[in-house]
Design a protein around this motif. Structure first.
Motif, PDB file in Angstrom:
ATOM      1  N   LEU A 362     -43.313 -46.358-171.274  1.00 37.58           N
ATOM      2  CA  LEU A 362     -42.901 -45.112-171.312  1.00 37.58           C
ATOM      3  C   LEU A 362     -43.487 -44.286-170.702  1.00 37.58           C
ATOM      4  N   ASP A 365     -44.607 -39.838-172.756  1.00 33.41           N
ATOM      5  CA  ASP A 365     -43.867 -39.932-173.346  1.00 33.41           C
ATOM      6  C   ASP A 365     -42.003 -39.916-174.077  1.00 33.41           C
ATOM      7  N   ARG A 366     -42.174 -39.998-172.404  1.00 35.30           N
ATOM      8  CA  ARG A 366     -40.347 -39.991-171.671  1.00 35.30           C
ATOM      9  C   ARG A 366     -39.936 -42.026-171.319  1.00 35.30           C
ATOM     10  N   LEU A 367     -38.517 -42.212-172.630  1.00 30.98           N
ATOM     11  CA  LEU A 367     -38.045 -43.840-172.668  1.00 30.98           C
ATOM     12  C   LEU A 367     -38.101 -44.188-171.003  1.00 30.98           C
ATOM     13  N   LYS A 396     -43.075 -42.432-181.251  1.00 29.84           N
ATOM     14  CA  LYS A 396     -42.977 -43.987-180.850  1.00 29.84           C
ATOM     15  C   LYS A 396     -43.632 -44.792-181.516  1.00 29.84           C
TER      16      LYS A 396
END
Lengths: 423, 107
Positions: A362, A365-367, A396
């Protein structure tokens, strides 16, 4: 003059033909392929194992190949491409004038420079002719050495093991599938392979290929960089592929590793496009171009190319590396960044057991990437999250739970997904 | 044979996940073996198990997690085939809460 001249006869070209059909174009289309038969390249290993027959690996009716007034010139090579005059000259002397042209020439296996390799008995694992040659040697071969532990090398290892051969993999780097997997993830695969009796030699290369003293036409063994000698009657070289850019170079198209294209997959010369393995396309993550020599993208990029050639303005969804394979009974699925390539500041979530290793990466907080070995089930949801670029701080912690499901995705993404697939 | 439907649960949310038989299915586009295809007549996404090499690219590209893989002997995945041969899919017939319904909608 033909409207569309497609150079190459594999999945990129197939995507292009599908693109034509969508637009219901009436333009005449010609496909030039140097192969005698058009087949599914990823299925050649199972074909050698005898699990699939010739009919099953052919581009069948599902693939619309024979439809749409497409003329396929088989066993035909292109000698030169004149981008200015929009003409292609074939090796048999014929010339074809075209209006639009996609290059879908793909990639070809690299043959390493090793003493003794120029003689018969060393194979690559890229096409049907390789498979036929290996098949011819199976009856008298007891053992095989695979040079290179990437996706093709591991595929060749499993195939030859299933044909009853003692197989050794020689990989120059520290672990197998190093471009995709972390050391921990690769360890799960290497354990499974060793349990099946495969010898894995990391950190070594091959120095020399030796013939049998009494029968000099047959392979006897290989000499490694640490002076060790291994018996081998079959050697498969799987050290990587190179993009087939000869025609592009000669026609003056801009190129790097592959042929450089814009987000509409047009090359530096208008009217000439590139798709599939040979194209270097804008990346999903940044402004750089990237070669993604993987099957699913080849088909989609072919489709984009053909739509744009027919006058559309379809934007390529950008290249996002994604691969799924299933070797030694382990699903191995990865997409986006890997631990080795991830940008600074990225966060790694991990879950490990004896026969599985799952990693999710990540950034803010973005994959941005994932690697799954031994349990591939959540892959589709992760890919969905990756593509969406949405922030997932609130979910998450549950990503790696075995029950992670569509119901865990944010409501907005669930709705968008349903709308998109029925559009 | 494996069940082709799963229940996705994230309490209080609970939903049945089966193949959506997408208009332009990601699994069909990505299939390495030409085994996954969209039936032009019925519109169903069909999995030809004889051609399937078990690479699991379908599972990796399905945005719903609707492709099922249990590590069974065949090493190949399963998916909902709309219960071909039945008038009404088994999940609809057997849902005790009548939460699953079969309805034709105008597109």
């Amino acid at each position: 003059m033909v409207s569309y001249l497609i150079i190459g006869g594999s999945i990129g070209a197939l995507g292009a033909v599908e693109g034509i059909r969508r637009l219901d174009s009436h333009g005449e289309t010609v496909v030039v392929s140097e192969e005698q038969s058009l087949y599914l390249r990823p299925s050649i290993g199972k074909y050698l194992e005898g699990k699939l027959d010739e009919e099953s690996i052919a581009f069948g009716s599902n693939h619309l190949w024979e439809l749409n007034k497409v003329q396929v010139l088989r066993g035909t090579r292109v000698a030169s491409l004149d981008a200015e005059r929009k003409t292609v000259r074939l090796e048999d002397g014929r010339s074809i004038a075209f209006d639009r042209l996609p290059l879908a020439t793909g990639s070809s296996p690299i043959v390493p420079k090793i003493e003794g390799i120029e003689k018969a008995g060393v194979h690559t694992f890229g096409g049907l002719s390789d498979i036929q040659a290996i098949r011819g040697e199976l009856p008298r071969a007891r053992s095989a050495v695979i040079i290179g532990g990437g996706l093709i090398g591991v595929a060749a290892t499993e195939t030859l093991m299933n044909r009853g051969k003692q197989v050794t993999v020689v990989e120059l780097r520290s672990w197998l599938l190093i471009l995709l997997l972390s050391q921990e993830a690769a360890a799960v695969l290497e354990r499974a392979m060793r349990r099946c009796g495969i010898d894995i030699l990391n950190g070594l290369s091959m120095k020399k290929i030796e013939r049998k003293r009494d029968r000099p036409l047959e392979l006897g063994g290989v000499l490694l960089s640490d002076q060790r000698r291994i018996d081998a009657n079959i050697v498969v070289a799987a050290i990587g592929v190179t993009q087939r850019i000869e025609l592009a170079r000669q026609a003056g198209l801009k190129k790097n590793r592959g042929i450089l294209v814009d987000r509409f997959l047009e090359t530096s010369i208008p009217g000439i496009f590139a798709c599939g393995d040979v194209a270097e396309t804008p990346s999903f993550f940044d402004a750089r171009n990237q070669v993604v020599a993987l099957w699913p993208f080849a088909r989609l990029s072919g489709r984009v190319v053909e739509s744009n050639m027919a006058g559309g303005k379809m934007e390529y969804s950008r290249s996002l590396p994604m691969s799924a394979v299933h070797y030694f009974n382990l699903p191995i699925i990865s997409a986006g960044y890997s631990v080795q390539t991830a940008p600074e500041g990225s966060e790694k979530l991990c879950s490990s057991s004896a026969n599985a290793h799952l990693e999710v990466l990540l950034l803010s907080d973005r994959l941005i990437g994932f690697t799954l070995v031994g349990d591939g089930e959540p892959a589709g949801l992760f890919l969905n999250l990756l593509r969406s670029r949405i922030q997932i701080s609130d979910i998450k912690d549950s990503l790696l739970d075995s029950g992670f499901s569509f119901a865990h995705l944010p409501e907005s993404l669930r709705k968008r997904t349903v709308m998109e697939v029925w559009a | 044979m494996e069940p082709r439907i799963k229940v996705a649960q994230n309490r209080p949310l609970s939903m049945a996940i089966q193949c959506h038989h997408c208009t332009d299915p990601a699994c069909v586009n990505a299939c390495l073996a030409g085994a996954m295809y969209k039936d032009e007549v019925t519109g169903y996404v069909v999995h030809d198990r004889a051609k399937c090499t078990g690479c699991l690219t379908c599972l990796a590209t399905c945005p719903f997690r609707a492709v099922v893989y249990k590590g069974d002997v065949s090493s190949k995945p399963w998916k909902c085939d709309f219960c071909s041969g039945l008038d009404v899919p088994a999940c609809v017939v057997n849902c005790p809460n009548e939460a699953l319904v079969l309805e034709e909608v105008e597109s």
